[in-house]
Write a protein that holds these residues in place. Structure first.
Motif, PDB file in Angstrom:
ATOM      1  N   THR A   1      -6.500   2.763   1.892  1.00 13.87           N
ATOM      2  CA  THR A   1      -5.424   1.853   1.509  1.00 13.87           C
ATOM      3  C   THR A   1      -4.624   1.460   2.746  1.00 13.87           C
ATOM      4  O   THR A   1      -4.619   2.178   3.753  1.00 13.87           O
ATOM      5  CB  THR A   1      -4.504   2.478   0.440  1.00 13.87           C
ATOM      6  OG1 THR A   1      -3.695   1.457  -0.157  1.00 13.87           O
ATOM      7  CG2 THR A   1      -3.613   3.577   1.008  1.00 13.87           C
TER       8      THR A   1
ATOM      9  N   ARG B   1      -4.362   1.160  -4.698  1.00 12.19           N
ATOM     10  CA  ARG B   1      -4.739   0.921  -3.308  1.00 12.19           C
ATOM     11  C   ARG B   1      -4.604  -0.566  -2.998  1.00 12.19           C
ATOM     12  O   ARG B   1      -4.938  -1.406  -3.830  1.00 12.19           O
ATOM     13  CB  ARG B   1      -6.173   1.378  -3.063  1.00 12.19           C
ATOM     14  CG  ARG B   1      -6.393   2.858  -3.327  1.00 12.19           C
ATOM     15  CD  ARG B   1      -7.817   3.300  -3.046  1.00 12.19           C
ATOM     16  NE  ARG B   1      -8.797   2.678  -3.941  1.00 12.19           N
ATOM     17  CZ  ARG B   1      -9.634   1.705  -3.610  1.00 12.19           C
ATOM     18  NH1 ARG B   1      -9.607   1.201  -2.387  1.00 12.19           N
ATOM     19  NH2 ARG B   1     -10.495   1.227  -4.479  1.00 12.19           N
TER      20      ARG B   1
ATOM     21  N   SER C   1       0.832  -1.202   0.000  1.00 20.04           N
ATOM     22  CA  SER C   1       0.000   0.000   0.000  1.00 20.04           C
ATOM     23  C   SER C   1       0.868   1.253   0.000  1.00 20.04           C
ATOM     24  O   SER C   1       0.536   2.250  -0.664  1.00 20.04           O
ATOM     25  CB  SER C   1      -0.947   0.013   1.205  1.00 20.04           C
ATOM     26  OG  SER C   1      -0.242   0.198   2.423  1.00 20.04           O
TER      27      SER C   1
END
Length: 271
Positions: free
Chosen positions: A258, A206, A197
């Motif tokens: 994320t 993400r 991420s």
């Protein structure tokens, strides 16, 4: 708000598509408008899943792809075939996992656990995540339009299993527990996702984790009752309990999310 959950015009690449949760995951993605590459090692089951989804979802755009997620060349070929057919990949749901071909060896006590069984499970549950993420991530970067990567973990990658749940419990007629290799591999999935991420953030990709609690899938009544007694909501999960979380993470509804682990466990980890 409903437009945020619309996946029309996007392509999803789903590993473990013929597994316990995979069929429903692919169906709900198709229901929300995504074209779906159904990726699995079992060609016969994969074909049956694709046929079932087509019968349930009018106009479903599906591509069954046979792939061994532990083999880098097989993964690369599956990604290439998907991109050639659909033109790109916007959503990766890395969902493949394994229990070993020898179910008794998989559920063996830790002190007696065979190293080869350990390596077999790790090769699917975490090495496969690495290989698939590497191949799809490279494609997403090249596309320059971001993307959503979702990795399936387990509640036992977050907390240790309660051995009391397994007293008198069976799965497919075999005495069961939850082996250390499962917990270790599923905890590794969370670590890998958090790393990626941050690593892929500059590319607009993400990366999040979907962590199911225990899902009904052939356990005996004793196990189901024991497990339900440890859950604030009083029951094991049904497969459909995971679908809303998946669509949220796959869609623009989670556009600023994320590095997160979305735990869908009926409250187990609240205690």
């Amino acid at each position: 708000m409903s437009e945020l959950f619309d996946l029309s015009g996007k392509t999803a690449f789903v590993t473990g598509a013929a597994g316990i949760l995979g069929h429903g995951f692919c169906r709900v993605l198709a229901e929300h408008g995504a074209a779906v590459a159904l990726v699995d090692l079992d060609e016969q089951r994969l074909s049956a899943v694709a046929d079932a989804i087509r019968s349930d979802v009018a106009g479903a755009d599906l591509l069954p792809v046979v792939c061994d997620v532990t083999d880098e060349e097989s993964v690369k070929a599956a990604v290439d075939r998907t991109v050639s057919h659909f033109g790109g990949i916007d959503v990766l749901h890395s969902n493949a996992a394994g229990k070993s071909r020898d179910i008794k060896a998989f559920f063996a006590d830790f002190e007696d656990y065979d190293a080869q069984t350990w390596r077999e499970i790790m090769s699917i549950n975490i090495d496969g995540m690495f290989l698939v993420a590497k191949a799809v991530g490279r494609q997403m970067i090249a596309q320059k339009r971001g993307g959503s990567v979702i990795m399936t973990s387990s509640v036992y990658g977050v907390v240790a299993p309660d051995p009391r749940i397994y007293e008198g419990s069976e799965y497919m007629g075999v005495r069961i527990g939850s082996p250390a290799v499962y917990s270790a591999s599923k905890a590794a999935v969370i670590g890998l996702a958090r790393y990626l991420s941050a690593y892929w953030g500059p590319h607009g990709i993400r990366v999040n984790v979907l962590t199911p609690g225990g899902v009904e899938s052939g356990q005996n009544d004793t196990f189901r009752a024991n497990y339900a007694s440890r859950i604030p909501l009083g029951r094991m999960a049904e497969r459909s309990d995971m679908y809303g979380a998946l669509i949220y993470l796959a869609s623009d509804a989670s556009g600023y999310v994320t590095g997160q682990n979305l735990v869908v466990d009926g409250g187990l980890t609240a205690w």
